[in-house]
Each structure stands twice: as structure tokens, then as C-alpha cells.
Design an enzyme around this catalytic site. Structure first.
Site, PDB file in Angstrom:
ATOM      1  N   GLY A  43       1.027   2.249  -0.370  1.00 40.07           N
ATOM      2  CA  GLY A  43       0.773   3.552  -0.986  1.00 40.07           C
ATOM      3  C   GLY A  43      -0.673   3.635  -1.447  1.00 40.07           C
ATOM      4  O   GLY A  43      -1.336   2.608  -1.624  1.00 40.07           O
ATOM      5  N   GLN A  62      -7.494   6.657  -6.640  1.00 40.59           N
ATOM      6  CA  GLN A  62      -7.871   5.255  -6.441  1.00 40.59           C
ATOM      7  C   GLN A  62      -9.144   5.126  -5.594  1.00 40.59           C
ATOM      8  O   GLN A  62      -9.757   4.070  -5.562  1.00 40.59           O
ATOM      9  CB  GLN A  62      -6.726   4.467  -5.788  1.00 40.59           C
ATOM     10  CG  GLN A  62      -5.534   4.292  -6.722  1.00 40.59           C
ATOM     11  CD  GLN A  62      -4.402   3.535  -6.063  1.00 40.59           C
ATOM     12  OE1 GLN A  62      -3.595   4.116  -5.354  1.00 40.59           O
ATOM     13  NE2 GLN A  62      -4.349   2.237  -6.271  1.00 40.59           N
ATOM     14  N   CYS A  89      -0.583  -3.393  -7.150  1.00 38.47           N
ATOM     15  CA  CYS A  89      -1.394  -2.178  -7.153  1.00 38.47           C
ATOM     16  C   CYS A  89      -2.744  -2.526  -6.535  1.00 38.47           C
ATOM     17  O   CYS A  89      -3.349  -3.544  -6.901  1.00 38.47           O
ATOM     18  CB  CYS A  89      -1.580  -1.678  -8.589  1.00 38.47           C
ATOM     19  SG  CYS A  89      -2.564  -0.165  -8.683  1.00 38.47           S
ATOM     20  N   LEU A  90      -3.203  -1.696  -5.627  1.00 37.93           N
ATOM     21  CA  LEU A  90      -4.484  -1.978  -4.965  1.00 37.93           C
ATOM     22  C   LEU A  90      -5.644  -1.880  -5.951  1.00 37.93           C
ATOM     23  O   LEU A  90      -6.717  -2.413  -5.686  1.00 37.93           O
ATOM     24  CB  LEU A  90      -4.677  -1.026  -3.777  1.00 37.93           C
ATOM     25  CG  LEU A  90      -3.619  -1.178  -2.666  1.00 37.93           C
ATOM     26  CD1 LEU A  90      -3.841  -0.146  -1.575  1.00 37.93           C
ATOM     27  CD2 LEU A  90      -3.614  -2.587  -2.083  1.00 37.93           C
ATOM     28  N   HIS A 134       5.381   5.159  -8.625  1.00 41.37           N
ATOM     29  CA  HIS A 134       4.127   4.437  -8.904  1.00 41.37           C
ATOM     30  C   HIS A 134       2.932   5.341  -8.560  1.00 41.37           C
ATOM     31  O   HIS A 134       1.965   5.420  -9.327  1.00 41.37           O
ATOM     32  CB  HIS A 134       4.123   3.152  -8.046  1.00 41.37           C
ATOM     33  CG  HIS A 134       2.888   2.320  -8.123  1.00 41.37           C
ATOM     34  ND1 HIS A 134       2.876   1.035  -8.638  1.00 41.37           N
ATOM     35  CD2 HIS A 134       1.609   2.557  -7.719  1.00 41.37           C
ATOM     36  CE1 HIS A 134       1.643   0.542  -8.556  1.00 41.37           C
ATOM     37  NE2 HIS A 134       0.862   1.450  -7.994  1.00 41.37           N
ATOM     38  N   GLU A 135       3.010   6.026  -7.415  1.00 40.85           N
ATOM     39  CA  GLU A 135       1.877   6.863  -6.982  1.00 40.85           C
ATOM     40  C   GLU A 135       1.742   8.123  -7.853  1.00 40.85           C
ATOM     41  O   GLU A 135       0.630   8.542  -8.173  1.00 40.85           O
ATOM     42  CB  GLU A 135       2.023   7.255  -5.501  1.00 40.85           C
ATOM     43  CG  GLU A 135       2.066   6.086  -4.527  1.00 40.85           C
ATOM     44  CD  GLU A 135       0.917   5.118  -4.675  1.00 40.85           C
ATOM     45  OE1 GLU A 135      -0.182   5.529  -5.083  1.00 40.85           O
ATOM     46  OE2 GLU A 135       1.128   3.915  -4.392  1.00 40.85           O
ATOM     47  N   HIS A 140      -0.079   7.320 -10.863  1.00 41.62           N
ATOM     48  CA  HIS A 140      -1.541   7.295 -10.661  1.00 41.62           C
ATOM     49  C   HIS A 140      -2.141   8.688 -10.894  1.00 41.62           C
ATOM     50  O   HIS A 140      -3.217   8.820 -11.467  1.00 41.62           O
ATOM     51  CB  HIS A 140      -1.888   6.862  -9.234  1.00 41.62           C
ATOM     52  CG  HIS A 140      -2.020   5.376  -9.043  1.00 41.62           C
ATOM     53  ND1 HIS A 140      -2.900   4.603  -9.761  1.00 41.62           N
ATOM     54  CD2 HIS A 140      -1.397   4.516  -8.186  1.00 41.62           C
ATOM     55  CE1 HIS A 140      -2.806   3.339  -9.371  1.00 41.62           C
ATOM     56  NE2 HIS A 140      -1.899   3.254  -8.418  1.00 41.62           N
TER      57      HIS A 140
HETATM   58  O1  K1U Z   1      -0.718   2.413  -5.368  1.00 45.30           O
HETATM   59  C1  K1U Z   1      -1.073   1.308  -5.015  1.00 45.30           C
HETATM   60  O2  K1U Z   1      -1.901   0.706  -5.653  1.00 45.30           O
HETATM   61  C2  K1U Z   1      -0.470   0.689  -3.791  1.00 45.30           C
HETATM   62  C3  K1U Z   1       0.659  -0.283  -4.095  1.00 45.30           C
HETATM   63  C4  K1U Z   1       1.963   0.484  -4.045  1.00 45.30           C
HETATM   64  C5  K1U Z   1       3.188  -0.189  -4.578  1.00 45.30           C
HETATM   65  C6  K1U Z   1       3.534  -1.485  -4.265  1.00 45.30           C
HETATM   66  C7  K1U Z   1       4.704  -2.051  -4.756  1.00 45.30           C
HETATM   67  C8  K1U Z   1       5.530  -1.299  -5.541  1.00 45.30           C
HETATM   68  C9  K1U Z   1       5.174  -0.029  -5.880  1.00 45.30           C
HETATM   69  C10 K1U Z   1       4.020   0.548  -5.380  1.00 45.30           C
HETATM   70  C11 K1U Z   1       0.593  -1.387  -3.045  1.00 45.30           C
HETATM   71  O3  K1U Z   1       0.711  -1.135  -1.895  1.00 45.30           O
HETATM   72  S1  K1U Z   1       0.351  -3.007  -3.588  1.00 45.30           S
HETATM   73  C12 K1U Z   1       0.409  -3.954  -2.081  1.00 45.30           C
HETATM   74  C13 K1U Z   1       1.776  -4.106  -1.520  1.00 45.30           C
HETATM   75  O4  K1U Z   1       2.749  -3.840  -2.192  1.00 45.30           O
HETATM   76  C14 K1U Z   1       1.967  -4.590  -0.131  1.00 45.30           C
HETATM   77  C15 K1U Z   1       0.932  -5.036   0.621  1.00 45.30           C
HETATM   78  C16 K1U Z   1       1.153  -5.486   1.921  1.00 45.30           C
HETATM   79  C17 K1U Z   1       2.399  -5.473   2.445  1.00 45.30           C
HETATM   80  C18 K1U Z   1       3.455  -5.047   1.707  1.00 45.30           C
HETATM   81  C19 K1U Z   1       3.240  -4.587   0.406  1.00 45.30           C
HETATM   82 ZN    ZN Z   2      -1.235   1.432  -7.726  1.00 39.27          ZN
END
Ligand code: K1U
Ligand code: ZN
Length: 173
Positions: free
Chosen positions: A45, A50, A93-94, A135-136, A139
Site C-alpha cells: 500500500g 508518503q 510501514c514504508l 492503515h492507508e 495516513h
Molecule cells: O502504507 C504503507 O506504509 C505500506 C505498508 C502497508 C501495510 C502493511 C502491512 C499491514 C498494513 C499495511 C507496507 O506495505 S509495509 C511492507 C509490507 O507489508 C510488505 C512488503 C513486501 C511484501 C509484502 C508485504
Molecule cells: Zn504506512
């Protein structure tokens, strides 16, 4: 085009985003960039804030590596239902790299939004998709998953991120 992802602590990540007035070619280009940036990170996401853009725009794709890509573009998403039942997922979270925590949220939600083509849509979600949507949308309101943790845990994570940022600055200068 790949965009730079902002890292906490950054005051921009704490701002409330404004609704998008009109879907046009610039919006589509921006959402394409967001998707490319999210896939490259990699993540499931990304909210426009972001990458420093204070608009209510989100991209999501929870498909697995071996599956066909299934991107979802959400413009002005509005959660209109959240279940009483909750579920717990380990969230990342990125904008908070390398940190993960179990977060409890409503297990199901329903969303009103505008799609990539400017059409009004509704989506019912459960499982990881429901978690990711919430989660998004957080944000877009300046909320990060660490805000649901104890002050101690949250402060520890922020301290680590500040240290990492200082180390990177030291290497670059
Ligand atoms: O919003 C963001 O920062 C993105 C975040 C979204 C998220 C992840 C987990 C639960 C709720 C919301 C991410 O994508 S973190 C990275 C991640 O989860 C992932 C990365 C590579 C493969 C699979 C998952
Ligand atoms: Zn996030």
C-alpha cells in the site's frame, strides 16, 4: 517515475490530506507513479502523503508474488462501516522502515471511493485488505501505526529512526 518515500519523523506525515477535486491525466500519472514506487519498495500500500503530496489518494495491491497483479486505486476513500469484531495483523510501514508491530483493528470494513477512471465505487473488505485500507486511510489523516502502541514502544521506534536518519546524513555529507 519513482518517488522518494518520506520517513518518520517528518511533519508532512502528520498533516491531514485534502480531498481531490477532479480526476484528470495528472491524477492518473501521479497514481501510476505511486504504484510503481509501492511495487519497487516493495509494499502492499502507499498513500500520496508518503511521497509528500497532501491529497486523499491511495494505491494498494495485496496480491502475492506468484499471483497476477491486482492494483486498487482509491481516490477520496471514506470508510462507511467498520465491524465490531477485530483482528490482529503484524503491520509494517514504508515510512517506518524495518519496524513491525501487531495492531488490532476492525476485521471488516466498507469503503466508498472514486476509482482510477473517476467512477464512484463501494468495496467490502476483510482480512489483510481491510487492515491495509484502514492503515492507508489513517495516513490520510496523519495517523501512523506506531500511534496505537504504548508511548514507550513508540518513542523507542522514533529514536531508532532518528538515529538511522543521522547515520545516512553523515554518510551523504
Ligand atoms: O502504507 C504503507 O506504509 C505500506 C505498508 C502497508 C501495510 C502493511 C502491512 C499491514 C498494513 C499495511 C507496507 O506495505 S509495509 C511492507 C509490507 O507489508 C510488505 C512488503 C513486501 C511484501 C509484502 C508485504
Ligand atoms: Zn504506512
Amino acid at each position: 517515475m519513482l518517488r522518494k518515500i518520506l520517513i518518520e519523523p517528518d511533519p508532512i506525515l502528520r498533516k491531514k490530506c485534502d480531498p481531490l477535486e477532479k480526476v484528470n491525466t495528472d491524477t492518473k500519472k501521479l497514481m501510476d507513479d505511486m504504484l510503481e514506487t509501492m511495487y519497487a519498495a516493495p509494499g502492499i500500500g502507499l498513500a500520496a502523503v508518503q511521497i509528500g503530496i497532501l491529497k486523499r489518494l491511495v494505491v494498494i495491491d495485496i496480491s502475492k508474488d506468484e499471483e497476477k497483479k491486482n492494483p486498487i486505486f482509491l481516490i477520496n476513500p471514506e470508510i462507511i462501516y467498520q465491524s465490531k469484531e477485530t483482528s490482529v495483523y503484524e503491520e509494517g510501514c514504508l515510512s517506518i522502515p524495518g519496524q513491525f508491530a501487531e495492531i488490532e483493528r476492525p476485521a471488516e470494513c466498507t469503503l466508498k471511493y472514486i476509482d482510477y477512471y473517476g467512477k464512484k465505487k463501494e468495496l467490502k473488505a476483510d482480512g489483510l485488505l481491510a487492515t491495509c485500507i484502514q492503515h492507508e486511510v489513517d495516513h490520510l489523516n496523519g495517523i501512523l501505526f506506531i500511534d496505537y502502541l504504548s508511548k514507550l514502544k513508540k518513542d523507542m521506534i522514533i529514536k531508532k529512526l532518528v538515529k538511522k536518519k543521522k547515520e545516512i546524513e553523515r554518510v551523504i555529507v
